[in-house]
Design a protein around this motif. Structure first.
Motif, PDB file in Angstrom:
ATOM      1  N   GLN A   7       0.835  -1.213   0.000  1.00  0.00           N
ATOM      2  CA  GLN A   7       0.000   0.000   0.000  1.00  0.00           C
ATOM      3  C   GLN A   7       0.864   1.255   0.000  1.00  0.00           C
ATOM      4  OE1 GLN A   7      -2.332  -1.315   3.330  1.00  0.00           O
ATOM      5  NE2 GLN A   7      -4.151  -1.599   2.023  1.00  0.00           N
ATOM      6  N   ASP A   8       1.978   1.220   0.726  1.00  0.00           N
ATOM      7  CA  ASP A   8       2.909   2.357   0.691  1.00  0.00           C
ATOM      8  C   ASP A   8       3.453   2.546  -0.719  1.00  0.00           C
ATOM      9  OD1 ASP A   8       2.564   2.788   3.386  1.00  0.00           O
ATOM     10  OD2 ASP A   8       4.430   1.783   3.968  1.00  0.00           O
ATOM     11  N   PHE A   9       3.793   1.442  -1.359  1.00  0.00           N
ATOM     12  CA  PHE A   9       4.297   1.506  -2.740  1.00  0.00           C
ATOM     13  C   PHE A   9       3.253   2.151  -3.647  1.00  0.00           C
ATOM     14  CE2 PHE A   9       4.892  -0.189  -7.007  1.00  0.00           C
ATOM     15  CZ  PHE A   9       6.264  -0.058  -7.193  1.00  0.00           C
ATOM     16  N   GLN A  10       2.003   1.708  -3.507  1.00  0.00           N
ATOM     17  CA  GLN A  10       0.936   2.228  -4.358  1.00  0.00           C
ATOM     18  C   GLN A  10       0.700   3.720  -4.096  1.00  0.00           C
ATOM     19  OE1 GLN A  10      -2.606  -0.168  -4.375  1.00  0.00           O
ATOM     20  NE2 GLN A  10      -3.659   1.200  -5.812  1.00  0.00           N
ATOM     21  N   ALA A  13       3.622   5.653  -5.579  1.00  0.00           N
ATOM     22  CA  ALA A  13       3.506   5.714  -7.038  1.00  0.00           C
ATOM     23  C   ALA A  13       2.554   6.828  -7.443  1.00  0.00           C
ATOM     24  CB  ALA A  13       3.034   4.363  -7.585  1.00  0.00           C
ATOM     25  N   ASP A  14       1.491   6.987  -6.683  1.00  0.00           N
ATOM     26  CA  ASP A  14       0.535   8.053  -6.973  1.00  0.00           C
ATOM     27  C   ASP A  14       1.163   9.419  -6.746  1.00  0.00           C
ATOM     28  OD1 ASP A  14      -2.129   8.808  -7.779  1.00  0.00           O
ATOM     29  OD2 ASP A  14      -2.475   9.420  -5.704  1.00  0.00           O
ATOM     30  N   ASP A  15       1.978   9.530  -5.703  1.00  0.00           N
ATOM     31  CA  ASP A  15       2.639  10.808  -5.389  1.00  0.00           C
ATOM     32  C   ASP A  15       3.615  11.227  -6.479  1.00  0.00           C
ATOM     33  OD1 ASP A  15       1.339  11.065  -2.991  1.00  0.00           O
ATOM     34  OD2 ASP A  15       3.024  10.348  -1.777  1.00  0.00           O
ATOM     35  N   VAL A  16       4.386  10.291  -6.975  1.00  0.00           N
ATOM     36  CA  VAL A  16       5.485  10.651  -7.879  1.00  0.00           C
ATOM     37  C   VAL A  16       5.093  10.662  -9.357  1.00  0.00           C
ATOM     38  CG1 VAL A  16       7.222   9.807  -6.262  1.00  0.00           C
ATOM     39  CG2 VAL A  16       6.423   8.313  -8.093  1.00  0.00           C
ATOM     40  N   TYR A  99       3.946   0.823 -12.931  1.00  0.00           N
ATOM     41  CA  TYR A  99       2.838   1.223 -13.814  1.00  0.00           C
ATOM     42  C   TYR A  99       1.576   0.407 -13.549  1.00  0.00           C
ATOM     43  CZ  TYR A  99       5.749   4.596 -16.045  1.00  0.00           C
ATOM     44  OH  TYR A  99       6.533   5.711 -16.252  1.00  0.00           O
ATOM     45  N   MET A 100       1.713  -0.819 -13.065  1.00  0.00           N
ATOM     46  CA  MET A 100       0.519  -1.565 -12.620  1.00  0.00           C
ATOM     47  C   MET A 100      -0.113  -0.850 -11.436  1.00  0.00           C
ATOM     48  SD  MET A 100       1.097  -5.617 -12.830  1.00  0.00           S
ATOM     49  CE  MET A 100       2.803  -5.897 -13.196  1.00  0.00           C
ATOM     50  N   SER A 101       0.733  -0.367 -10.545  1.00  0.00           N
ATOM     51  CA  SER A 101       0.261   0.381  -9.393  1.00  0.00           C
ATOM     52  C   SER A 101      -0.454   1.658  -9.836  1.00  0.00           C
ATOM     53  CB  SER A 101       1.443   0.703  -8.485  1.00  0.00           C
ATOM     54  OG  SER A 101       1.033   1.443  -7.389  1.00  0.00           O
ATOM     55  N   ALA A 102       0.124   2.343 -10.806  1.00  0.00           N
ATOM     56  CA  ALA A 102      -0.482   3.566 -11.326  1.00  0.00           C
ATOM     57  C   ALA A 102      -1.846   3.268 -11.949  1.00  0.00           C
ATOM     58  CB  ALA A 102       0.443   4.216 -12.356  1.00  0.00           C
ATOM     59  N   LEU A 103      -1.947   2.151 -12.646  1.00  0.00           N
ATOM     60  CA  LEU A 103      -3.222   1.758 -13.247  1.00  0.00           C
ATOM     61  C   LEU A 103      -4.262   1.483 -12.153  1.00  0.00           C
ATOM     62  CD1 LEU A 103      -4.774   1.106 -15.851  1.00  0.00           C
ATOM     63  CD2 LEU A 103      -3.854  -1.218 -15.709  1.00  0.00           C
ATOM     64  N   CYS A 104      -3.827   0.822 -11.108  1.00  0.00           N
ATOM     65  CA  CYS A 104      -4.732   0.581  -9.969  1.00  0.00           C
ATOM     66  C   CYS A 104      -5.189   1.907  -9.364  1.00  0.00           C
ATOM     67  CB  CYS A 104      -4.049  -0.270  -8.906  1.00  0.00           C
ATOM     68  SG  CYS A 104      -3.862  -2.000  -9.358  1.00  0.00           S
ATOM     69  N   ASN A 105      -4.282   2.862  -9.260  1.00  0.00           N
ATOM     70  CA  ASN A 105      -4.639   4.157  -8.675  1.00  0.00           C
ATOM     71  C   ASN A 105      -5.689   4.884  -9.503  1.00  0.00           C
ATOM     72  OD1 ASN A 105      -2.985   3.938  -6.446  1.00  0.00           O
ATOM     73  ND2 ASN A 105      -1.225   4.849  -7.486  1.00  0.00           N
TER      74      ASN A 105
END
Ligand SMILES: [Zn+2]
Length: 132
Positions: A7-10, A13-16, A99-105
């Motif tokens: 969750q921290d990673f996700q 990823a949204d922050d950056v 980028y998977m994380s970004a897609l989830c966001n």
């Protein structure tokens, strides 16, 4: 290093993620990262040579059960990644996770929940039969 969480990673990823915030940018960067993973694996074989790929038809005896199949399936990879190739592939996989994380966001999906659901409902419950 603090205790790592998905969750921290996700959230990070949204922050950056600023320049490639568009869904089209994210989708194409995710596809690009997948291609770069393939390229890194190929270069490990064709340029470095730390691994060799011996691709051929899987040799599966007739009349074996599905549960016995794993014992006959080959990866077609001989050797092991050198430190340089391993680092490159790790880097490309990490970019893909980003980028998977970004897609989830974009769609407000929680990666940790996705992975937990997949683990519970596919891997644990269905096991090898869930991946047909
Ligand atoms: Zn190598």
């Amino acid at each position: 290093m603090e205790k790592f969480s998905l969750q921290d990673f996700q959230h990070k990823a949204d922050d950056v993620l600023i320049r490639h915030k568009s869904i089209l940018d994210i989708l194409t960067k995710l596809q690009e990262s997948s291609a770069r993973i393939n390229r890194a694996v190929a270069k490990s074989a064709t340029y470095c040579g730390c691994i060799e790929l011996h691709i051929k038809k899987q040799e599966i005896p007739e009349n074996i059960s599905y549960s016995q199949l794993k014992g006959y399936m080959k990866s077609h990879v001989d050797g092991g990644l050198c430190d340089v190739c391993k680092e490159k592939i790790e880097q490309e996989l990490s970019t893909s996770f980003f980028y998977m994380s970004a897609l989830c966001n974009i769609f407000d999906l929680d990666m940790k929940n996705l992975l937990e659901d997949y683990y519970e409902n596919h891997l644990k419950t269905l096991g090898k039969y869930g991946l047909l």
